[in-house]
Write a protein that holds these residues in place. Structure first.
Motif, mmCIF file in Angstrom:
data_model
loop_
_atom_site.group_PDB
_atom_site.id
_atom_site.type_symbol
_atom_site.label_atom_id
_atom_site.label_comp_id
_atom_site.label_asym_id
_atom_site.label_seq_id
_atom_site.Cartn_x
_atom_site.Cartn_y
_atom_site.Cartn_z
ATOM 1 N N TYR A 143 19.396 -10.539 -13.556
ATOM 2 C CA TYR A 143 20.531 -11.462 -13.604
ATOM 3 C C TYR A 143 20.860 -12.054 -12.241
ATOM 4 C CZ TYR A 143 21.273 -10.270 -18.417
ATOM 5 O OH TYR A 143 21.086 -10.119 -19.752
ATOM 6 N N GLY A 144 20.381 -11.404 -11.175
ATOM 7 C CA GLY A 144 20.564 -11.961 -9.847
ATOM 8 C C GLY A 144 19.402 -12.849 -9.464
ATOM 9 N N ILE A 145 18.316 -12.243 -9.006
ATOM 10 C CA ILE A 145 17.184 -12.997 -8.466
ATOM 11 C C ILE A 145 16.453 -13.789 -9.546
ATOM 12 C CG2 ILE A 145 14.973 -12.765 -7.270
ATOM 13 C CD1 ILE A 145 16.158 -10.192 -5.982
ATOM 14 N N GLY A 146 16.120 -13.142 -10.664
ATOM 15 C CA GLY A 146 15.351 -13.823 -11.705
ATOM 16 C C GLY A 146 16.056 -15.041 -12.267
ATOM 17 N N MET A 147 17.329 -14.878 -12.619
ATOM 18 C CA MET A 147 18.079 -15.998 -13.184
ATOM 19 C C MET A 147 18.333 -17.082 -12.148
ATOM 20 S SD MET A 147 18.681 -15.490 -16.434
ATOM 21 C CE MET A 147 20.202 -16.287 -16.921
ATOM 22 N N LEU A 148 18.480 -16.704 -10.878
ATOM 23 C CA LEU A 148 18.678 -17.686 -9.818
ATOM 24 C C LEU A 148 17.469 -18.608 -9.730
ATOM 25 C CD1 LEU A 148 20.885 -18.282 -7.691
ATOM 26 C CD2 LEU A 148 19.538 -16.947 -6.067
ATOM 27 N N ILE A 149 16.279 -18.006 -9.759
ATOM 28 C CA ILE A 149 15.044 -18.801 -9.768
ATOM 29 C C ILE A 149 14.958 -19.615 -11.059
ATOM 30 C CG2 ILE A 149 12.525 -18.687 -9.775
ATOM 31 C CD1 ILE A 149 12.816 -16.045 -8.181
ATOM 32 N N GLY A 150 15.283 -18.974 -12.177
ATOM 33 C CA GLY A 150 15.173 -19.632 -13.474
ATOM 34 C C GLY A 150 16.042 -20.872 -13.589
ATOM 35 N N PHE A 151 17.278 -20.802 -13.135
ATOM 36 C CA PHE A 151 18.164 -21.964 -13.234
ATOM 37 C C PHE A 151 17.685 -23.096 -12.331
ATOM 38 C CE2 PHE A 151 21.556 -18.861 -14.677
ATOM 39 C CZ PHE A 151 21.587 -19.348 -15.967
ATOM 40 N N TRP A 152 17.130 -22.742 -11.179
ATOM 41 C CA TRP A 152 16.586 -23.776 -10.291
ATOM 42 C C TRP A 152 15.412 -24.483 -10.959
ATOM 43 C CZ3 TRP A 152 11.842 -24.675 -8.005
ATOM 44 C CH2 TRP A 152 11.818 -25.678 -7.022
ATOM 45 N N VAL A 153 14.494 -23.698 -11.536
ATOM 46 C CA VAL A 153 13.325 -24.271 -12.214
ATOM 47 C C VAL A 153 13.761 -25.118 -13.410
ATOM 48 C CG1 VAL A 153 11.243 -23.731 -13.544
ATOM 49 C CG2 VAL A 153 11.772 -22.435 -11.466
ATOM 50 N N ALA A 154 14.685 -24.597 -14.222
ATOM 51 C CA ALA A 154 15.154 -25.323 -15.407
ATOM 52 C C ALA A 154 15.815 -26.640 -15.012
ATOM 53 C CB ALA A 154 16.128 -24.455 -16.204
ATOM 54 N N GLY A 155 16.605 -26.617 -13.944
ATOM 55 C CA GLY A 155 17.253 -27.845 -13.487
ATOM 56 C C GLY A 155 16.249 -28.876 -13.011
ATOM 57 N N TRP A 156 15.238 -28.426 -12.267
ATOM 58 C CA TRP A 156 14.221 -29.340 -11.748
ATOM 59 C C TRP A 156 13.422 -29.965 -12.888
ATOM 60 C CZ3 TRP A 156 8.879 -29.662 -11.884
ATOM 61 C CH2 TRP A 156 8.298 -30.566 -10.975
ATOM 62 N N ILE A 157 13.002 -29.142 -13.854
ATOM 63 C CA ILE A 157 12.197 -29.656 -14.973
ATOM 64 C C ILE A 157 13.024 -30.589 -15.852
ATOM 65 C CG2 ILE A 157 11.095 -28.948 -17.145
ATOM 66 C CD1 ILE A 157 9.902 -26.595 -15.660
#
Length: 413
Positions: A347-361
């Motif tokens: 919920y910290g590191i993984g989701m932080l990366i995930g939201f960045w990737v989702a926003g970019w895509i």
């Protein structure tokens, strides 16, 4: 009587979160004209809150204050911040406020658990019956938005009606803030002052990563959070944009299935083992996004509803079973530290990366008349399935976690 009081606490706690978080992406995109990356930034405040929460709870609340009092203070401040979100007219003002709010809200997830566990005589047997009221609170919030207030209809969204979700949650936060001070006293734990920083954030459990299978599970858990972020960030805007009626209310199917599959989880783990349970969870993520990619608001709407209903398998069979597996591998000494480590990683590191990737895509596949949703959903589907295939080939732990199945209770939706 105490169970009823704790159930109300849980209901309000998750009513507040479910009342604004589900429609956040739609609100930001349609009302504040935010880009995909900006929406990803807003959702990532959950991750920053998860990263900072152990310090607030472990270094402050657990040492110096009663849990119910700090819970009350945080929700009273949260009510003010929610009202400021209701008034926000641009993304910059909104982002700063929601960042502060989530840093204060995420610790309350641990606080409500602490209050409940300390007041129950048999927490392992009773807590699940209390915690389910949190899921019901999330469901009621979504149903109210769609079927009572109709804030998520196309015309209502265009008129900015989703702004009122923050006002609704501000009132609920005010109620919970005041109500918290009436809860039974939950003083700091004896010996909490001696808790190390490593124990709070799970550093003491890093030795678990020396085990090959657990290290593979750990990496897979972080990576699977990337597809998870796509659901939180894009599901509601996707359903609203393609014309699905009452999208927020329909998304409560996910929480309903979560409750049902939670009941089936211990039986499944005992019969098929932890590896097959985790694999089914990852498969469900890929299948869900394939259904989203090829479904529509007309004759194929059943595909969308089935994709939403798979939330119980997606979440319970991977994340909750992962908590059980972590509990089993950690041993008695490092149980708390291990749970802190896996929560911080996902919920910290993984989701932080995930939201960045989702926003970019999402930005990359934005079009003049909306988005190329099929491609947006196919990418996380293929990514989740790729993780599943690699995990299937590398992870060899065949041990059963059935002895720990009673711990299958989570603190987030």
């Amino acid at each position: 009587m105490i169970r009823a009081r704790l159930s109300l606490m849980m209901f309000l706690e998750f009513f507040i979160w479910g009342g604004w978080f589900v429609t956040l992406g739609t609100f930001l995109g349609e009302t504040l004209d935010a880009s995909g990356r900006e929406i990803g930034m807003a959702f990532s405040t959950q991750s920053w809150g998860a990263i900072i929460a152990p310090f607030i709870i472990g270094l402050i609340a657990d040492r110096f204050f009663n849990a119910e009092r700090i819970l009350g203070v945080l929700h009273l401040v949260g009510a003010v911040l929610m009202y400021r979100l209701f008034l926000a007219q641009d993304f910059s003002a909104f982002y700063l406020t929601v960042l502060i709010y989530m840093i204060l809200y995420m610790p309350t997830l641990a606080l409500v658990n602490a209050v409940a566990f300390r007041q129950l005589t048999e927490p392992k047997r009773e807590f699940g019956k209390i915690r389910v009221w949190g899921t019901l609170g999330w469901i009621v919030a979504g149903l109210a938005i769609s079927y009572v207030f109709a804030w998520d209809g196309a015309a209502a969204i265009d008129a900015g009606a989703l702004r009122y979700t923050f006002l609704m949650c501000a009132v609920a936060s005010l109620v919970l803030g005041v109500y918290s001070f009436t809860l039974p006293a939950t003083p700091p734990k004896a010996g909490a002052a001696g808790t190390s920083l490593g124990q709070l954030v799970g550093i003491d459990a890093l030795r678990l990563l020396k085990n090959r299978d657990y290290a593979i599970f750990f990496v897979a858990s972080v990576l699977i959070c990337i597809p998870l972020a796509f659901y939180y960030q894009n599901a509601n805007p996707f359903l609203a944009e393609i014309g699905v009626a009452n999208p927020t209310g329909k998304m409560t199917l996910g929480q309903i299935s979560e409750v049902l599959f939670m009941l089936a989880l211990p039986v499944f783990i005992q019969r098929f083992g932890i590896k097959h349970t985790l694999l089914l969870g990852m498969l469900a993520w890929g299948l869900r996004y394939l259904l989203f990619a090829f479904g529509d608001s007309g004759g194929q709407v059943w595909m969308l509803l089935l994709g939403i209903a798979l939330h119980g398998v997606c979440y319970d069979f991977f994340f909750v079973s992962g908590q059980i597996y972590t509990d089993q591998r950690a041993g008695e000494r490092f149980k708390s530290a291990a749970q802190g480590m896996i929560t911080l990683a996902t919920y910290g590191i993984g989701m932080l990366i995930g939201f960045w990737v989702a926003g970019w895509i999402t930005d990359h596949y934005s079009q003049a008349n909306g988005h190329d949703w099929q491609t947006i959903w196919l990418l996380p589907a293929l990514f989740a399935l790729a993780i599943m295939v690699v995990f299937m080939g590398l992870f060899r732990d065949a041990s059963s976690a059935s002895r720990s199945s009673e711990t299958a209770v989570h603190s987030e939706e």
